[in-house]
Design a protein around this motif. Structure first.
Motif, short mmCIF file in Angstrom:
data_model
loop_
_atom_site.label_atom_id
_atom_site.label_comp_id
_atom_site.label_asym_id
_atom_site.label_seq_id
_atom_site.Cartn_x
_atom_site.Cartn_y
_atom_site.Cartn_z
N LEU A 155 4.90 -1.15 -8.28
CA LEU A 155 5.23 -0.52 -9.56
C LEU A 155 4.51 -1.21 -10.71
CD1 LEU A 155 6.83 1.52 -11.20
CD2 LEU A 155 8.75 -0.07 -11.20
N THR A 156 4.45 -2.54 -10.67
CA THR A 156 3.75 -3.29 -11.72
C THR A 156 2.27 -2.92 -11.75
OG1 THR A 156 5.28 -5.16 -11.52
CG2 THR A 156 3.15 -5.60 -12.54
N VAL A 157 1.66 -2.79 -10.57
CA VAL A 157 0.24 -2.44 -10.49
C VAL A 157 0.00 -1.03 -11.02
CG1 VAL A 157 -1.70 -2.03 -8.92
CG2 VAL A 157 -0.23 -4.03 -8.60
N PRO A 188 7.67 -5.80 -2.25
CA PRO A 188 6.47 -4.97 -2.36
C PRO A 188 6.64 -3.78 -3.29
CG PRO A 188 7.52 -4.71 -0.20
CD PRO A 188 8.17 -5.88 -0.87
N ASN A 189 7.83 -3.22 -3.33
CA ASN A 189 8.09 -2.08 -4.22
C ASN A 189 7.88 -2.48 -5.68
OD1 ASN A 189 8.97 0.48 -5.09
ND2 ASN A 189 11.06 -0.26 -5.30
N GLU A 190 8.36 -3.66 -6.06
CA GLU A 190 8.24 -4.11 -7.44
C GLU A 190 6.79 -4.47 -7.77
OE1 GLU A 190 11.04 -7.28 -7.87
OE2 GLU A 190 12.76 -6.03 -7.39
N GLY A 249 0.80 -1.22 0.00
CA GLY A 249 0.00 0.00 0.00
C GLY A 249 0.83 1.27 0.00
N GLN A 250 1.88 1.31 0.83
CA GLN A 250 2.69 2.52 0.87
C GLN A 250 3.45 2.72 -0.43
OE1 GLN A 250 5.55 2.39 4.06
NE2 GLN A 250 6.92 0.98 2.98
N TYR A 251 3.90 1.63 -1.04
CA TYR A 251 4.60 1.75 -2.32
C TYR A 251 3.65 2.13 -3.45
CZ TYR A 251 8.90 -0.03 -0.26
OH TYR A 251 10.03 -0.17 0.51
N LEU A 252 2.41 1.68 -3.39
CA LEU A 252 1.42 2.12 -4.37
C LEU A 252 1.28 3.64 -4.32
CD1 LEU A 252 -1.38 -0.57 -3.81
CD2 LEU A 252 -0.11 -0.22 -5.93
N ALA A 253 1.15 4.18 -3.11
CA ALA A 253 1.01 5.63 -2.96
C ALA A 253 2.23 6.36 -3.51
CB ALA A 253 0.80 5.98 -1.49
N ILE A 254 3.42 5.83 -3.23
CA ILE A 254 4.65 6.46 -3.69
C ILE A 254 4.73 6.45 -5.22
CG2 ILE A 254 7.16 6.14 -3.80
CD1 ILE A 254 6.93 5.16 -0.83
N HIS A 255 4.45 5.31 -5.84
CA HIS A 255 4.57 5.23 -7.30
C HIS A 255 3.47 6.03 -8.00
CE1 HIS A 255 8.00 2.64 -7.65
NE2 HIS A 255 7.49 1.78 -6.78
N ILE A 256 2.30 6.10 -7.40
CA ILE A 256 1.24 6.95 -7.97
C ILE A 256 1.67 8.40 -7.95
CG2 ILE A 256 -1.08 7.86 -7.50
CD1 ILE A 256 -1.79 4.94 -6.62
#
Length: 264
Positions: A220-222, A215-217, A20-27
């Motif tokens: 990013l894929t999502v 989780p970071n990868e 979840g936190q990485y989703l927010a970062i990549h968005i």
């Protein structure tokens, strides 16, 4: 910067850690506007500050306990009031407590159903009319390879992810002609705090350490798949191949993989 994501308002549940936190970062990195939901307000506030400092993107956060349906319904209403149109929903929140059904506590079973299934249904059901009205949007449901292959000591968790997959596949067919994308993300083990609750002994985490996803990868894929027509994202891909074999020859697969299946 991803032009598909730039300027889009994207609601993320379970946003305070892990995927979840990485989703927010990549968005935010791709110019989108994360709207983050979790129980930990302290972590969400820190994340919002770091996202602004790093990317110059203002993000938003809301405290919510997804097991409290009435409260969560009110918070979704507040999010819609605060932000008007939303462009995407990522149902990321999830939890597990591994164990034999005969030894499981009912409160653990009830919580898995509430977080993994009921809150996902609630969020989607409440936001879907909004997406239908604007004839655009993307709903991403973080599921699991456990929704395709059940294993011992994860009966309830697997059942919740089977439910998520069934819901996602049916919903996709209902809205695919109405401008809305629906995607399931079927994951193997991911290196997050998920296992600290799912298996406090650490035995399962150690057993699958070499195949764990980062989780970071995953995030990013999502994010790279947002606002594209994609039925499923399967990670790792070889595990999805195993699920296809399982659907054809379940008895054979269960016998062949008995040792691996029993590592929890």
């Amino acid at each position: 910067m991803n032009e598909r994501v730039k300027g889009k308002k994207i609601l993320i549940t379970g946003a305070s850690s892990g995927i979840g936190q990485y989703l927010a970062i990549h968005i935010a990195r791709q110019g989108g506007i994360p709207i983050m939901v979790a129980r930990s307000t302290a972590r969400l506030e820190i994340m919002a500050d770091k996202i602004y400092d790093t990317f110059g993107v203002k993000s938003y956060w809301y405290e919510a306990d997804l097991t409290n349906d009435a409260n969560w319904k009110d918070i979704i209403d507040q999010i819609c009031y605060d932000h008007g149109s939303l462009d995407a929903l990522i149902n990321n929140a999830g939890m597990a407590v591994f164990g034999l059904v005969s030894e499981s506590k009912w409160q653990d079973i009830d919580r898995m159903i509430s977080v993994n299934v009921k809150s996902l249904f609630r969020t989607t059901h409440q936001l879907l009319p909004h997406f239908l009205q604007q004839r655009r949007g993307h709903i991403v449901n973080i599921a699991s390879q456990a929704g395709k292959i059940a294993t011992p000591k994860s009966a309830v968790y697997a059942a919740t992810k089977h439910a998520v997959l069934g819901f996602t596949n049916a919903l996709r067919m209902e809205v695919e002609e109405k401008g809305i994308f629906v995607t399931s993300v079927n994951l193997g083990p991911v290196r997050t705090n998920f296992f600290k609750q799912a298996d406090p002994t650490g035995n399962y985490e150690r057993a699958v350490d070499r195949i764990m996803l980062e989780p970071n990868e995953v995030a990013l894929t999502v994010v790279n798949a947002l606002f594209t027509k994609q039925r499923e994202i399967n990670l790792p891909s070889w595990m999805n191949s195993g699920s296809k074999v399982y659907s054809i020859a379940p008895v054979l697969m269960e016998k062949a993989m008995q040792g691996q299946f029993s590592k929890k």
